[in-house]
Write a protein that holds these residues in place. Structure first.
Motif, PDB file in Angstrom:
ATOM      1  N   GLY A 243      95.571  94.095  32.070  1.00  0.00           N
ATOM      2  CA  GLY A 243      95.229  93.522  33.231  1.00  0.00           C
ATOM      3  C   GLY A 243      95.453  92.087  33.059  1.00  0.00           C
ATOM      4  N   LEU A 244      95.922  91.649  32.259  1.00  0.00           N
ATOM      5  CA  LEU A 244      96.143  90.175  32.010  1.00  0.00           C
ATOM      6  C   LEU A 244      97.037  90.013  32.260  1.00  0.00           C
ATOM      7  N   VAL A 245      98.994  91.164  31.792  1.00  0.00           N
ATOM      8  CA  VAL A 245     100.264  90.652  32.535  1.00  0.00           C
ATOM      9  C   VAL A 245     100.758  91.905  33.324  1.00  0.00           C
ATOM     10  N   PHE A 246     101.780  91.330  34.013  1.00  0.00           N
ATOM     11  CA  PHE A 246     102.019  92.191  34.960  1.00  0.00           C
ATOM     12  C   PHE A 246     104.081  91.940  35.493  1.00  0.00           C
ATOM     13  N   ALA A 247     104.110  93.184  35.604  1.00  0.00           N
ATOM     14  CA  ALA A 247     106.010  93.350  35.263  1.00  0.00           C
ATOM     15  C   ALA A 247     106.309  93.258  36.675  1.00  0.00           C
ATOM     16  N   VAL A 248     107.532  93.007  36.805  1.00  0.00           N
ATOM     17  CA  VAL A 248     107.607  93.657  37.411  1.00  0.00           C
ATOM     18  C   VAL A 248     109.522  93.625  37.810  1.00  0.00           C
ATOM     19  N   ALA A 249     110.184  94.893  37.761  1.00  0.00           N
ATOM     20  CA  ALA A 249     111.262  95.303  37.224  1.00  0.00           C
ATOM     21  C   ALA A 249     112.746  94.893  38.952  1.00  0.00           C
ATOM     22  N   MET A 250     113.905  94.222  38.923  1.00  0.00           N
ATOM     23  CA  MET A 250     114.318  94.305  39.780  1.00  0.00           C
ATOM     24  C   MET A 250     115.899  94.402  40.029  1.00  0.00           C
ATOM     25  N   GLU A 251     116.334  94.301  40.970  1.00  0.00           N
ATOM     26  CA  GLU A 251     117.749  94.657  40.550  1.00  0.00           C
ATOM     27  C   GLU A 251     118.557  93.647  39.983  1.00  0.00           C
ATOM     28  N   GLY A 252     119.198  93.838  39.054  1.00  0.00           N
ATOM     29  CA  GLY A 252     120.252  93.894  38.100  1.00  0.00           C
ATOM     30  C   GLY A 252     119.643  93.732  37.401  1.00  0.00           C
TER      31      GLY A 252
ATOM     32  N   ALA B 232     116.543  93.130  35.034  1.00  0.00           N
ATOM     33  CA  ALA B 232     115.833  91.866  35.553  1.00  0.00           C
ATOM     34  C   ALA B 232     115.076  92.622  35.559  1.00  0.00           C
ATOM     35  N   ILE B 233     113.689  92.088  34.597  1.00  0.00           N
ATOM     36  CA  ILE B 233     112.150  92.361  34.460  1.00  0.00           C
ATOM     37  C   ILE B 233     111.197  91.029  33.933  1.00  0.00           C
ATOM     38  N   LYS B 234     110.380  90.299  35.282  1.00  0.00           N
ATOM     39  CA  LYS B 234     109.788  89.544  35.202  1.00  0.00           C
ATOM     40  C   LYS B 234     108.309  89.834  34.436  1.00  0.00           C
ATOM     41  N   LEU B 235     108.315  88.866  33.456  1.00  0.00           N
ATOM     42  CA  LEU B 235     106.600  89.257  33.153  1.00  0.00           C
ATOM     43  C   LEU B 235     105.362  87.815  33.839  1.00  0.00           C
ATOM     44  N   PHE B 236     104.393  88.265  34.494  1.00  0.00           N
ATOM     45  CA  PHE B 236     103.742  87.462  34.888  1.00  0.00           C
ATOM     46  C   PHE B 236     102.516  87.366  35.003  1.00  0.00           C
ATOM     47  N   ASP B 237     101.676  85.982  34.248  1.00  0.00           N
ATOM     48  CA  ASP B 237     100.430  85.981  33.590  1.00  0.00           C
ATOM     49  C   ASP B 237      99.929  86.403  35.250  1.00  0.00           C
TER      50      ASP B 237
ATOM     51  N   LYS C 130     102.961  80.350  39.665  1.00  0.00           N
ATOM     52  CA  LYS C 130     103.321  79.318  38.415  1.00  0.00           C
ATOM     53  C   LYS C 130     104.656  79.947  38.279  1.00  0.00           C
ATOM     54  N   GLY C 131     104.736  81.522  38.500  1.00  0.00           N
ATOM     55  CA  GLY C 131     105.881  81.993  37.964  1.00  0.00           C
ATOM     56  C   GLY C 131     106.383  82.242  37.249  1.00  0.00           C
ATOM     57  N   PRO C 132     107.151  83.582  36.450  1.00  0.00           N
ATOM     58  CA  PRO C 132     107.109  84.455  35.495  1.00  0.00           C
ATOM     59  C   PRO C 132     107.240  83.370  34.556  1.00  0.00           C
ATOM     60  N   PHE C 133     106.563  84.122  33.375  1.00  0.00           N
ATOM     61  CA  PHE C 133     106.444  83.160  31.732  1.00  0.00           C
ATOM     62  C   PHE C 133     107.484  83.871  30.585  1.00  0.00           C
ATOM     63  N   ASP C 134     107.805  84.853  31.388  1.00  0.00           N
ATOM     64  CA  ASP C 134     109.371  85.518  30.545  1.00  0.00           C
ATOM     65  C   ASP C 134     109.912  86.184  31.371  1.00  0.00           C
ATOM     66  N   THR C 135     111.438  86.663  31.002  1.00  0.00           N
ATOM     67  CA  THR C 135     112.566  87.290  31.727  1.00  0.00           C
ATOM     68  C   THR C 135     113.126  88.372  30.601  1.00  0.00           C
ATOM     69  N   PHE C 136     113.279  89.454  31.048  1.00  0.00           N
ATOM     70  CA  PHE C 136     114.117  90.089  30.172  1.00  0.00           C
ATOM     71  C   PHE C 136     115.311  90.531  30.823  1.00  0.00           C
ATOM     72  N   LEU C 137     116.409  91.188  30.587  1.00  0.00           N
ATOM     73  CA  LEU C 137     117.688  91.584  31.097  1.00  0.00           C
ATOM     74  C   LEU C 137     117.944  92.425  30.419  1.00  0.00           C
ATOM     75  N   VAL C 138     117.846  93.979  31.388  1.00  0.00           N
ATOM     76  CA  VAL C 138     118.330  94.980  30.177  1.00  0.00           C
ATOM     77  C   VAL C 138     120.265  95.929  30.597  1.00  0.00           C
ATOM     78  N   GLY C 139     120.887  94.830  29.632  1.00  0.00           N
ATOM     79  CA  GLY C 139     122.254  95.238  30.237  1.00  0.00           C
ATOM     80  C   GLY C 139     123.167  96.415  30.341  1.00  0.00           C
TER      81      GLY C 139
END
Length: 239
Positions: free
Chosen positions: A66-75, A77-82, A88-97
């Motif tokens: 419960g410390l981190v949540f992920a949001v997947a979106m268009e294109g 992109a997966i953003k990780l939030f505390d 404060k915005g995502p602390f990391d972003t992944f791109l699934v090519g």
């Protein structure tokens, strides 16, 4: 549930809600909507606690702590939030090519080391939760008008999903191959949930079924996972 009545309504989204996830540690939950927003709620109050404005169709998931949540979106992109400082915005972003389809479901494995993505064109990907690298991927028969869901076994070694052809499939994540395939008996299963600590899972379309692996099934272990002959089919328990 005892009285079969609603206790609270949560209003705020302007379009259909397509993703929900409860926090494993408190009374908060997230909702993702086709209005391109994710809202954070508290079960104890009606008012929204926070809003994230995003691109496209969002899918949301908490990790098991419960410390981190992920949001997947268009294109892809997966953003990780505390979860304690998401403002404060995502602390990391992944791109699934290589796949431009929208993500319709995302979840973490129980050990927090992997993420499972299901797209609207029925592609499934397993990603490393720390670096975002693609560990493996599988494609299923199309299911026009219906999104599907995939799920990890509790030990995180296998993955189960339904398909547009009305069949269900199980894969070994380590070996990157299919280990079982069988009829769902319910058409296209749009929802799959594995019991957290038992060798049983539920599949649903317009009908709900419960499944347990055979003694010979490769999914069978103390917590739902390994070590038997491959290819054996789970059996329906209730439907």
């Amino acid at each position: 549930m005892y009285d079969n009545r609603c206790l609270r309504y949560f209003k705020g989204h302007k379009q259909r809600v397509v993703s929900l996830c409860m926090s494993p540690i408190n009374d908060s939950f997230m909702s993702g909507s086709l209005d391109h927003s994710v809202r954070i709620w508290d079960l104890r109050v009606n008012a929204c606690q926070g809003i994230l404005c995003l691109r496209g169709r969002p899918a949301v998931a908490y990790d098991q702590q419960g410390l981190v949540f992920a949001v997947a979106m268009e294109g892809g992109a997966i953003k990780l939030f505390d979860s304690r400082s998401y403002d404060k915005g995502p602390f990391d972003t992944f791109l699934v090519g290589g796949d431009t389809a929208e993500v319709c479901d995302i979840k973490f494995s129980n050990d927090g080391k992997s993420m499972l993505l299901t797209t609207t064109n029925n592609n499934i990907y397993v990603l490393d939760a720390y670096g975002g690298e693609k560990r493996c991927g599988f494609s299923l028969e199309p299911s026009p008008g219906t999104t599907i869901e995939a799920t990890f076994t509790p030990d995180g070694k296998y993955m189960v999903a339904g398909s547009g052809g009305g069949t269900m499939h199980a894969w070994s994540i380590e070996m990157k191959n299919e280990v079982a395939c069988w009829s769902s008996h319910i058409g296209v299963p749009s929802c799959l949930k594995w019991a957290p600590r038992r060798s049983m899972f539920a599949a649903a379309s317009s009908v709900l079924t419960f499944w347990i692996p055979n003694n010979d099934s490769k999914l069978k272990t103390e917590y739902g996972g390994t070590d038997a002959e491959g290819g054996a089919q789970p059996q329906p328990l209730i439907h």
